[in-house]
Write a protein that holds these residues in place. Structure first.
Motif, short mmCIF file in Angstrom:
data_model
loop_
_atom_site.label_atom_id
_atom_site.label_comp_id
_atom_site.label_asym_id
_atom_site.label_seq_id
_atom_site.Cartn_x
_atom_site.Cartn_y
_atom_site.Cartn_z
N LEU A 55 -4.78 18.34 -9.53
CA LEU A 55 -4.62 17.57 -8.29
C LEU A 55 -4.22 16.12 -8.57
CD1 LEU A 55 -7.86 18.80 -6.47
CD2 LEU A 55 -5.52 19.63 -6.12
N HIS A 56 -3.29 15.62 -7.77
CA HIS A 56 -2.84 14.23 -7.90
C HIS A 56 -2.76 13.60 -6.53
CE1 HIS A 56 -1.46 15.04 -12.04
NE2 HIS A 56 -0.98 16.17 -11.57
N LEU A 57 -3.30 12.41 -6.42
CA LEU A 57 -3.21 11.68 -5.15
C LEU A 57 -2.01 10.73 -5.17
CD1 LEU A 57 -4.42 10.61 -2.46
CD2 LEU A 57 -5.84 9.08 -3.82
N LEU A 58 -1.18 10.85 -4.15
CA LEU A 58 -0.07 9.92 -4.00
C LEU A 58 -0.25 9.20 -2.67
CD1 LEU A 58 2.65 9.05 -5.37
CD2 LEU A 58 3.78 10.66 -3.85
N LEU A 59 -0.56 7.93 -2.75
CA LEU A 59 -0.83 7.16 -1.54
C LEU A 59 0.47 6.51 -1.08
CD1 LEU A 59 -3.33 6.47 0.13
CD2 LEU A 59 -3.63 4.45 -1.27
N THR A 60 0.91 6.86 0.13
CA THR A 60 2.21 6.37 0.59
C THR A 60 2.03 5.47 1.82
OG1 THR A 60 2.52 8.35 1.94
CG2 THR A 60 3.46 8.38 -0.25
N ARG A 61 3.07 4.73 2.12
CA ARG A 61 3.10 3.80 3.26
C ARG A 61 1.98 2.75 3.15
NH1 ARG A 61 5.36 6.28 8.64
NH2 ARG A 61 6.00 4.12 8.61
N TYR A 62 1.73 2.32 1.94
CA TYR A 62 0.66 1.36 1.68
C TYR A 62 1.16 -0.05 1.98
CZ TYR A 62 -3.47 -0.34 -0.81
OH TYR A 62 -4.68 -0.89 -1.15
N ASP A 63 0.37 -0.78 2.73
CA ASP A 63 0.77 -2.14 3.10
C ASP A 63 -0.27 -3.13 2.57
OD1 ASP A 63 1.26 -4.59 4.36
OD2 ASP A 63 1.94 -3.65 6.23
N PRO A 64 -0.03 -3.70 1.37
CA PRO A 64 -1.04 -4.56 0.74
C PRO A 64 -1.45 -5.72 1.62
CG PRO A 64 0.75 -4.07 -0.79
CD PRO A 64 1.19 -3.58 0.55
N GLY A 65 -0.55 -6.22 2.43
CA GLY A 65 -0.87 -7.35 3.31
C GLY A 65 -1.96 -6.96 4.31
N ARG A 66 -1.80 -5.81 4.90
CA ARG A 66 -2.79 -5.35 5.88
C ARG A 66 -4.10 -4.99 5.18
NH1 ARG A 66 -0.77 -1.80 10.74
NH2 ARG A 66 -2.53 -2.97 11.60
N VAL A 67 -4.01 -4.51 3.95
CA VAL A 67 -5.23 -4.20 3.20
C VAL A 67 -6.04 -5.48 2.98
CG1 VAL A 67 -6.13 -3.43 0.98
CG2 VAL A 67 -4.30 -2.14 2.08
N VAL A 68 -5.36 -6.55 2.58
CA VAL A 68 -6.04 -7.82 2.34
C VAL A 68 -6.71 -8.33 3.61
CG1 VAL A 68 -5.60 -10.27 1.87
CG2 VAL A 68 -4.66 -8.52 0.36
N ARG A 69 -6.08 -8.10 4.75
CA ARG A 69 -6.66 -8.54 6.02
C ARG A 69 -7.73 -7.59 6.54
NH1 ARG A 69 -1.17 -9.66 6.89
NH2 ARG A 69 -0.89 -7.90 8.29
N GLY A 70 -8.01 -6.54 5.77
CA GLY A 70 -9.06 -5.60 6.19
C GLY A 70 -8.63 -4.67 7.29
N GLU A 71 -7.31 -4.52 7.46
CA GLU A 71 -6.81 -3.67 8.54
C GLU A 71 -6.43 -2.28 8.05
OE1 GLU A 71 -4.65 -7.47 10.70
OE2 GLU A 71 -3.46 -5.74 10.10
N MET A 72 -6.52 -2.09 6.74
CA MET A 72 -6.07 -0.80 6.20
C MET A 72 -6.98 -0.41 5.06
SD MET A 72 -2.27 0.08 4.71
CE MET A 72 -1.36 0.48 6.19
N LEU A 73 -7.29 0.88 4.94
CA LEU A 73 -8.09 1.38 3.82
C LEU A 73 -7.44 0.97 2.51
CD1 LEU A 73 -8.66 5.03 5.09
CD2 LEU A 73 -10.47 3.34 4.78
N THR A 74 -8.25 0.61 1.53
CA THR A 74 -7.69 0.21 0.24
C THR A 74 -7.44 1.44 -0.63
OG1 THR A 74 -9.80 0.10 -0.93
CG2 THR A 74 -9.15 -1.86 0.30
N VAL A 75 -6.66 1.26 -1.70
CA VAL A 75 -6.44 2.34 -2.66
C VAL A 75 -7.78 2.88 -3.14
CG1 VAL A 75 -5.33 3.00 -4.83
CG2 VAL A 75 -4.52 1.00 -3.61
N ASP A 76 -8.70 1.96 -3.45
CA ASP A 76 -9.99 2.39 -4.00
C ASP A 76 -10.82 3.16 -2.97
OD1 ASP A 76 -9.45 1.41 -6.50
OD2 ASP A 76 -10.24 -0.59 -6.03
#
Lengths: 96, 281
Positions: B186-207
């Motif tokens: 099994l391999h996880l491929l995380l797509t449509r990741y928006d680091p800006g929104r992650v920093v603002r707490g608006e998006m789940l992080t990679v971790d």
């Protein structure tokens, strides 16, 4: 920053809320995903088998699957109080 | 099989399913990019569209006008494999195997699919299966024969939940599971990741996503304009080596092949003063 947080506790970000919600729903789904498919069929077959010996209604058998820690518990409750034994040949094989 | 001379298929050919449960997360984009990346690395690769009735891989790969025979024709014996395989014009190692636009998913009979995959294994190093969304017949057939699975996930609640479901299905209903063989990798491929929104707490992080799904991370593909541009022109985004998404896919391919590569594109991009003032992205 820390002191500021103490007086004005930061509202959890929407991402943090998303993470919590996911954890809860997945814990639930993962626990349940092992068994649910066969329970209705088991219940139906139990009614058939028990019904050969005693008269029984659908609602007199309850099947449930529970989990405590690492142990899974399959619980089958058959209510036969008031159920009449069948006088058919099948019943004679089982001494009452 | 044992005792006989082992053919190429036993040693090399690997069946990889690109799956997600949820629709619209980037399965076809990822299948196209991944296949292109493997081909760029010198591996003979075919990418198969399992989404019967909703053919799209041909468009994303830019070969929609070259489709004559399809997967279902080959399964039914109406055409042979080499009549249906389309050779990519940009890379000699890359082939596209389109699906039918007119049939429905029930046309994918398991024995037929198995026969075609066995035949493909004689010719190819990697067989990439682009799964349809959902968990019904088409999706199950796409993952059934897999040796390896790439779970395409967006950092978003419904996508993560559906990925979890697909991971469960891979563990219980794949051929490897049924035969008690080593499990599908099994391999996880995380797509449509928006680091800006992650920093603002608006998006789940990679971790966050890694922790919840607990499968190894293959790559993070940033939300990027280049993905739409690539599909507009029918070019797998991995061929666009100047774009962040293209480079992220190439990194993921390298990791898939066993290389160590640092995760890029997980931090917000530093933007110049003028760009901040005058425009987004």
């Amino acid at each position: 920053m820390r002191l500021f947080d103490l007086f004005f506790p930061p509202r959890p970000t929407s991402a943090a809320i998303a993470k919590e919600r996911l954890k809860i729903v997945l814990a639930h789904e993962r626990a349940g995903s092992q068994a649910p498919d066969f329970l209705p069929r088991l219940q139906k077959e139990l009614i058939e088998v028990v019904g050969r010996y005693v008269e029984i209604r659908d609602d007199m058998i309850r099947v449930s699957l529970g989990k405590t820690g690492e142990t899974s518990l399959l619980e089958i409750n058959i209510e036969i109080e008031g159920a009449k034994a069948k006088a058919a040949s099948a019943a004679s094989a089982v001494p009452a | 099989m044992r005792g006989q001379a082992r053919g190429r298929e036993d040693l090399l050919a690997k069946v990889v399913v690109i799956t997600s449960g949820k629709g619209g997360v980037g399965k076809t984009t990822s299948a196209a990019a991944f296949a292109a990346g493997l081909a760029l690395r010198g591996h003979k690769t075919v990418v198969i569209d399992f989404d019967v009735g909703l053919r799209n891989l041909d468009l994303v790969m830019g070969c929609e006008r070259r489709v004559v025979f399809d997967f279902i024709n080959v399964i039914n014996g109406d055409a042979n494999l080499n009549q249906a395989l389309i050779k990519d014009k940009r890379n000699d190692n890359l082939f596209i195997f389109p699906t039918s636009q007119t049939r429905d998913k029930d046309a994918l009979r398991r024995e037929g699919v198995e026969r075609v995959l066995e035949e493909l294994k004689q010719q190819f190093d990697y067989i990439i299966c682009d799964s349809p969304a959902g968990i019904e017949h088409g999706a199950i057939t796409a993952l059934y024969f897999a040796d390896s699975a790439i779970i395409v996930t967006n950092p978003e609640v419904s996508s993560v939940r559906d990925s979890d479901r697909i991971i469960g299905i891979l563990a219980s209903r794949s051929r490897r599971a049924e035969r008690n063989e080593p499990p599908v990798e099994l391999h996880l491929l995380l797509t449509r990741y928006d680091p800006g929104r992650v920093v603002r707490g608006e998006m789940l992080t990679v971790d966050d996503v890694k922790e919840i799904l607990s499968i190894p991370l293959l790559g993070v593909i940033p939300e990027s304009e280049s993905v739409l541009r690539a599909s507009n022109t029918g070019t797998p985004v991995a061929f666009d080596e100047d774009s962040p998404a293209g480079r992220a896919y190439l990194d993921a391919v390298a990791r898939f092949l066993g290389e160590q590569r640092e995760m890029r594109f997980v931090q917000p991009e530093r933007r110049g003063f003028l760009r901040v003032l005058f425009g987004r992205a």
